[in-house]
Design a protein around this motif. Sequence first.
Motif, PDB file in Angstrom:
ATOM      1  N   PHE A   1       0.827  -1.203   0.000  1.00 14.41           N
ATOM      2  CA  PHE A   1       0.000   0.000   0.000  1.00 14.41           C
ATOM      3  C   PHE A   1       0.863   1.256   0.000  1.00 14.41           C
ATOM      4  O   PHE A   1       2.011   1.233   0.425  1.00 14.41           O
ATOM      5  CB  PHE A   1      -0.917   0.014   1.232  1.00 14.41           C
TER       6      PHE A   1
ATOM      7  N   ASP B   1       0.101   3.807   1.839  1.00 16.08           N
ATOM      8  CA  ASP B   1       0.068   4.276   3.227  1.00 16.08           C
ATOM      9  C   ASP B   1       1.260   3.711   4.001  1.00 16.08           C
ATOM     10  O   ASP B   1       1.799   2.663   3.641  1.00 16.08           O
ATOM     11  CB  ASP B   1      -1.210   3.793   3.927  1.00 16.08           C
TER      12      ASP B   1
ATOM     13  N   LEU C   1       1.646  -5.219   5.867  1.00 23.04           N
ATOM     14  CA  LEU C   1       0.804  -6.399   5.993  1.00 23.04           C
ATOM     15  C   LEU C   1       1.757  -7.498   6.465  1.00 23.04           C
ATOM     16  O   LEU C   1       2.757  -7.790   5.794  1.00 23.04           O
ATOM     17  CB  LEU C   1       0.196  -6.744   4.635  1.00 23.04           C
TER      18      LEU C   1
ATOM     19  N   VAL D   1      -2.564  -6.038   9.714  1.00 21.57           N
ATOM     20  CA  VAL D   1      -2.102  -4.766   9.173  1.00 21.57           C
ATOM     21  C   VAL D   1      -1.640  -3.937  10.365  1.00 21.57           C
ATOM     22  O   VAL D   1      -2.325  -3.852  11.392  1.00 21.57           O
ATOM     23  CB  VAL D   1      -3.223  -4.040   8.392  1.00 21.57           C
TER      24      VAL D   1
ATOM     25  N   GLN E   1      -6.633   4.642   9.465  1.00 20.17           N
ATOM     26  CA  GLN E   1      -6.093   3.426   8.843  1.00 20.17           C
ATOM     27  C   GLN E   1      -6.928   2.204   9.221  1.00 20.17           C
ATOM     28  O   GLN E   1      -7.211   1.355   8.371  1.00 20.17           O
ATOM     29  CB  GLN E   1      -4.634   3.212   9.247  1.00 20.17           C
TER      30      GLN E   1
ATOM     31  N   LYS F   1     -10.090   2.358   7.139  1.00 17.08           N
ATOM     32  CA  LYS F   1      -9.808   2.111   5.727  1.00 17.08           C
ATOM     33  C   LYS F   1      -9.599   0.619   5.454  1.00 17.08           C
ATOM     34  O   LYS F   1     -10.215   0.047   4.555  1.00 17.08           O
ATOM     35  CB  LYS F   1      -8.566   2.892   5.301  1.00 17.08           C
ATOM     36  N   TYR F   2      -8.750  -0.045   6.238  1.00 17.27           N
ATOM     37  CA  TYR F   2      -8.421  -1.450   5.969  1.00 17.27           C
ATOM     38  C   TYR F   2      -9.480  -2.412   6.503  1.00 17.27           C
ATOM     39  O   TYR F   2      -9.679  -3.481   5.945  1.00 17.27           O
ATOM     40  CB  TYR F   2      -7.007  -1.767   6.463  1.00 17.27           C
ATOM     41  N   LYS F   3     -10.191  -1.982   7.519  1.00 12.87           N
ATOM     42  CA  LYS F   3     -11.316  -2.792   7.983  1.00 12.87           C
ATOM     43  C   LYS F   3     -12.389  -2.823   6.897  1.00 12.87           C
ATOM     44  O   LYS F   3     -12.947  -3.876   6.585  1.00 12.87           O
ATOM     45  CB  LYS F   3     -11.876  -2.216   9.289  1.00 12.87           C
TER      46      LYS F   3
ATOM     47  N   LYS G   1     -11.908  -2.284   3.648  1.00  9.59           N
ATOM     48  CA  LYS G   1     -11.358  -3.020   2.504  1.00  9.59           C
ATOM     49  C   LYS G   1     -11.495  -4.524   2.700  1.00  9.59           C
ATOM     50  O   LYS G   1     -11.981  -5.234   1.825  1.00  9.59           O
ATOM     51  CB  LYS G   1      -9.885  -2.657   2.308  1.00  9.59           C
ATOM     52  N   TYR G   2     -11.087  -5.024   3.836  1.00 12.06           N
ATOM     53  CA  TYR G   2     -11.057  -6.473   4.053  1.00 12.06           C
ATOM     54  C   TYR G   2     -12.369  -7.051   4.572  1.00 12.06           C
ATOM     55  O   TYR G   2     -12.515  -8.266   4.647  1.00 12.06           O
ATOM     56  CB  TYR G   2      -9.878  -6.861   4.939  1.00 12.06           C
TER      57      TYR G   2
END
Length: 129
Positions: free
Chosen positions: A38, A40, A44, A78, A93, A96-98, A100-101
């Motif tokens: 990413f 950002d 990972l 992450v 963050q 955003k990633y919660k 996304k996944y």
Amino acid sequence: MKILVVEPMKTPTVQEIDGSLRSMQELVGGTIQAVYPFDDPVALVCNDEGKLLGLPWNRALTDDHGVPYDIVCGTFFVVGIGDENFTSLTEQQIEKYKNKYSHEMILSVPKQPQAQKKPMKKEKHEYER
């Protein structure tokens, strides 16, 4: 340290860990590997041997156009990146990633048993008698 844990076929969860190598290895079930797919300042972190160990497929890594180029196997998390160490994720963050996944998962398809080939009977022809 606040991280986002992503397990196969589950919704991501926010967890607190002490940031030790041992705590990270326990989460992924073995030696860790950090990848940086990413823009950002996050990493990972997954099991370094996830594919070799046959861990379940988890999520795809995709390029800027959303095209998958790799699959992460097994549980990963992450985490934020500091100057020299991993750090807690920011609230932005995490969201955003919660997000996304939470909306993408990979289904593992069990291997289909291969059909047994029966040996063909050899028929005797007139010229073989």
